[in-house]
Motif scaffolding. Sequence first.
Motif, PDB file in Angstrom:
ATOM      1  N   PHE A 156      54.342 102.839  71.522  1.00 56.54           N
ATOM      2  CA  PHE A 156      53.124 102.037  71.521  1.00 56.54           C
ATOM      3  C   PHE A 156      51.831 102.815  71.324  1.00 56.54           C
ATOM      4  CE2 PHE A 156      56.215 100.056  74.542  1.00 56.54           C
ATOM      5  CZ  PHE A 156      56.649  99.064  73.671  1.00 56.54           C
ATOM      6  N   SER A 157      51.905 104.069  70.915  1.00 56.25           N
ATOM      7  CA  SER A 157      50.672 104.823  70.670  1.00 56.25           C
ATOM      8  C   SER A 157      49.901 104.224  69.491  1.00 56.25           C
ATOM      9  CB  SER A 157      50.984 106.293  70.400  1.00 56.25           C
ATOM     10  OG  SER A 157      51.383 106.941  71.574  1.00 56.25           O
ATOM     11  N   ILE A 158      48.612 104.501  69.454  1.00 52.44           N
ATOM     12  CA  ILE A 158      47.691 103.882  68.511  1.00 52.44           C
ATOM     13  C   ILE A 158      47.015 104.967  67.676  1.00 52.44           C
ATOM     14  CG2 ILE A 158      45.982 102.050  68.451  1.00 52.44           C
ATOM     15  CD1 ILE A 158      46.185 101.979  71.508  1.00 52.44           C
ATOM     16  N   SER A 159      46.566 104.608  66.448  1.00 48.10           N
ATOM     17  CA  SER A 159      45.996 105.694  65.670  1.00 48.10           C
ATOM     18  C   SER A 159      44.900 105.323  64.706  1.00 48.10           C
ATOM     19  CB  SER A 159      47.105 106.412  64.887  1.00 48.10           C
ATOM     20  OG  SER A 159      47.574 105.575  63.857  1.00 48.10           O
ATOM     21  N   PHE A 160      44.598 104.053  64.450  1.00 45.88           N
ATOM     22  CA  PHE A 160      43.490 103.802  63.530  1.00 45.88           C
ATOM     23  C   PHE A 160      42.610 102.655  64.010  1.00 45.88           C
ATOM     24  CE2 PHE A 160      47.141 101.502  61.671  1.00 45.88           C
ATOM     25  CZ  PHE A 160      46.621 100.228  61.533  1.00 45.88           C
ATOM     26  N   GLU A 161      41.406 102.611  63.456  1.00 46.02           N
ATOM     27  CA  GLU A 161      40.372 101.711  63.957  1.00 46.02           C
ATOM     28  C   GLU A 161      40.739 100.253  63.720  1.00 46.02           C
ATOM     29  OE1 GLU A 161      35.554 100.976  63.546  1.00 46.02           O
ATOM     30  OE2 GLU A 161      36.629 102.300  62.147  1.00 46.02           O
ATOM     31  N   SER A 162      40.454  99.419  64.726  1.00 45.05           N
ATOM     32  CA  SER A 162      40.742  97.997  64.597  1.00 45.05           C
ATOM     33  C   SER A 162      39.888  97.213  65.571  1.00 45.05           C
ATOM     34  CB  SER A 162      42.219  97.720  64.855  1.00 45.05           C
ATOM     35  OG  SER A 162      42.526  97.971  66.207  1.00 45.05           O
ATOM     36  N   ALA A 163      39.871  95.907  65.382  1.00 44.03           N
ATOM     37  CA  ALA A 163      39.257  94.990  66.337  1.00 44.03           C
ATOM     38  C   ALA A 163      40.374  94.331  67.121  1.00 44.03           C
ATOM     39  CB  ALA A 163      38.432  93.938  65.602  1.00 44.03           C
ATOM     40  N   VAL A 164      40.221  94.281  68.446  1.00 42.14           N
ATOM     41  CA  VAL A 164      41.265  93.729  69.306  1.00 42.14           C
ATOM     42  C   VAL A 164      40.766  92.439  69.949  1.00 42.14           C
ATOM     43  CG1 VAL A 164      40.519  95.185  71.241  1.00 42.14           C
ATOM     44  CG2 VAL A 164      42.804  94.165  71.246  1.00 42.14           C
ATOM     45  N   THR A 165      41.648  91.459  70.012  1.00 39.62           N
ATOM     46  CA  THR A 165      41.334  90.180  70.635  1.00 39.62           C
ATOM     47  C   THR A 165      42.424  89.831  71.633  1.00 39.62           C
ATOM     48  OG1 THR A 165      40.287  89.392  68.597  1.00 39.62           O
ATOM     49  CG2 THR A 165      40.858  87.732  70.245  1.00 39.62           C
ATOM     50  N   GLU A 166      42.034  89.440  72.845  1.00 37.17           N
ATOM     51  CA  GLU A 166      43.000  88.926  73.806  1.00 37.17           C
ATOM     52  C   GLU A 166      43.140  87.426  73.566  1.00 37.17           C
ATOM     53  OE1 GLU A 166      43.490  88.288  78.612  1.00 37.17           O
ATOM     54  OE2 GLU A 166      42.439  90.080  77.884  1.00 37.17           O
ATOM     55  N   LEU A 167      44.323  86.985  73.207  1.00 36.28           N
ATOM     56  CA  LEU A 167      44.542  85.604  72.794  1.00 36.28           C
ATOM     57  C   LEU A 167      45.122  84.733  73.896  1.00 36.28           C
ATOM     58  CD1 LEU A 167      45.876  86.214  69.166  1.00 36.28           C
ATOM     59  CD2 LEU A 167      43.568  85.614  69.908  1.00 36.28           C
ATOM     60  N   ASP A 225      40.770 104.118  72.750  1.00 39.84           N
ATOM     61  CA  ASP A 225      41.502 103.383  73.775  1.00 39.84           C
ATOM     62  C   ASP A 225      42.986 103.719  73.796  1.00 39.84           C
ATOM     63  OD1 ASP A 225      39.177 102.128  74.436  1.00 39.84           O
ATOM     64  OD2 ASP A 225      39.555 100.374  73.184  1.00 39.84           O
ATOM     65  N   ASP A 226      43.410 104.564  72.882  1.00 40.94           N
ATOM     66  CA  ASP A 226      44.827 104.823  72.719  1.00 40.94           C
ATOM     67  C   ASP A 226      45.477 105.328  74.004  1.00 40.94           C
ATOM     68  OD1 ASP A 226      47.338 105.452  71.858  1.00 40.94           O
ATOM     69  OD2 ASP A 226      46.730 107.201  70.698  1.00 40.94           O
ATOM     70  N   GLU A 227      45.025 106.447  74.506  1.00 44.35           N
ATOM     71  CA  GLU A 227      45.636 107.040  75.690  1.00 44.35           C
ATOM     72  C   GLU A 227      45.498 106.119  76.896  1.00 44.35           C
ATOM     73  OE1 GLU A 227      45.348 111.136  78.361  1.00 44.35           O
ATOM     74  OE2 GLU A 227      44.310 110.975  76.428  1.00 44.35           O
ATOM     75  N   GLU A 228      44.349 105.497  77.041  1.00 50.54           N
ATOM     76  CA  GLU A 228      44.133 104.603  78.170  1.00 50.54           C
ATOM     77  C   GLU A 228      45.084 103.409  78.116  1.00 50.54           C
ATOM     78  OE1 GLU A 228      40.607 101.785  80.076  1.00 50.54           O
ATOM     79  OE2 GLU A 228      40.160 103.247  78.494  1.00 50.54           O
ATOM     80  N   PHE A 229      45.292 102.849  76.927  1.00 49.61           N
ATOM     81  CA  PHE A 229      46.175 101.695  76.787  1.00 49.61           C
ATOM     82  C   PHE A 229      47.598 102.048  77.187  1.00 49.61           C
ATOM     83  CE2 PHE A 229      49.213  99.276  74.223  1.00 49.61           C
ATOM     84  CZ  PHE A 229      48.887  97.987  74.610  1.00 49.61           C
ATOM     85  N   VAL A 230      48.101 103.174  76.707  1.00 52.89           N
ATOM     86  CA  VAL A 230      49.466 103.583  77.032  1.00 52.89           C
ATOM     87  C   VAL A 230      49.610 103.843  78.521  1.00 52.89           C
ATOM     88  CG1 VAL A 230      51.202 105.381  76.692  1.00 52.89           C
ATOM     89  CG2 VAL A 230      49.949 104.482  74.730  1.00 52.89           C
ATOM     90  N   LEU A 231      48.600 104.439  79.136  1.00 50.68           N
ATOM     91  CA  LEU A 231      48.669 104.731  80.561  1.00 50.68           C
ATOM     92  C   LEU A 231      48.678 103.467  81.413  1.00 50.68           C
ATOM     93  CD1 LEU A 231      46.246 107.793  80.828  1.00 50.68           C
ATOM     94  CD2 LEU A 231      48.744 107.797  81.002  1.00 50.68           C
ATOM     95  N   GLN A 232      48.151 102.379  80.899  1.00 48.81           N
ATOM     96  CA  GLN A 232      48.135 101.137  81.649  1.00 48.81           C
ATOM     97  C   GLN A 232      49.492 100.435  81.650  1.00 48.81           C
ATOM     98  OE1 GLN A 232      44.954  98.904  79.876  1.00 48.81           O
ATOM     99  NE2 GLN A 232      43.356  99.971  81.033  1.00 48.81           N
TER     100      GLN A 232
END
Length: 242
Positions: free
Chosen positions: A126-137, A27-34
């Motif tokens: 804001f680039s991303i690089s390792f596995e995680s679980a994401v929650t919208e709070l 999701d890294d590239e997609e997140f930054v593009l958003q």
Amino acid sequence: MRRLHVGLIPLMLLILMTFAVPVQAQDDEEFVLQLAPLNSVRYDFLYTFNGVPLQVCQAEWESANRGHTTCQDLVSIPELELIEGYVRETVIYDDTIYIRDNEESIWLATANPSFNPDISLNEALFSISFESAVTELGTVTIRGVPSIHYQYWSLDEELNDVQGGQVVYDIFVSNESFVIQDQISVRAANDEGEEAEFTRIWGYSNFNAPISVSPPPADLVQAASVGPDSSYMFSLRPGMQR
């Protein structure tokens, strides 16, 4: 003057200064593009331990490779290379880092190991690089701006073990798709079982405002005999993997 060499750094400090933002790699590239296009920005920075402020900084970035940061230590902790009242000013200008301390007039120059002419400001921040679980709070208000709060919980057991605690990344995105605030925390426990948390917090403003960063005057610059110590990285974001 603080020594300009790389020395031993306590584990928690090393964590906070060098790890990358947790997110699912796909999701890294997609997140930054958003995110909204970001050409320049200012931010305030706060470094804390269990909520107690250790250092404050202000920064302005003309681009991912041109920034000016001023930091002041609020406490004295030798293990963290903090000296109460100490001020460090840093200019990153393309492939060079300039540093001066307190009232000194001379800047010490050294090569910028993170210079990347092709990186965007959003990628640098804001680039991303390792596995995680994401929650919208949900939606929270940050400095008067309604923002969506996302929290990333590291699933990288090796990373968490090395860091001695749970790595958590929080990011707050406005309705206009600008990041209003983000923070990196390491949650752990000491030998007595007491909870401990180191946190770095960035608050952003002046998105795409006219910002100009220049190198110091040449007659006030001299080459550093060795590379910079780790303290110059405390609040610096662009061009660096955290």
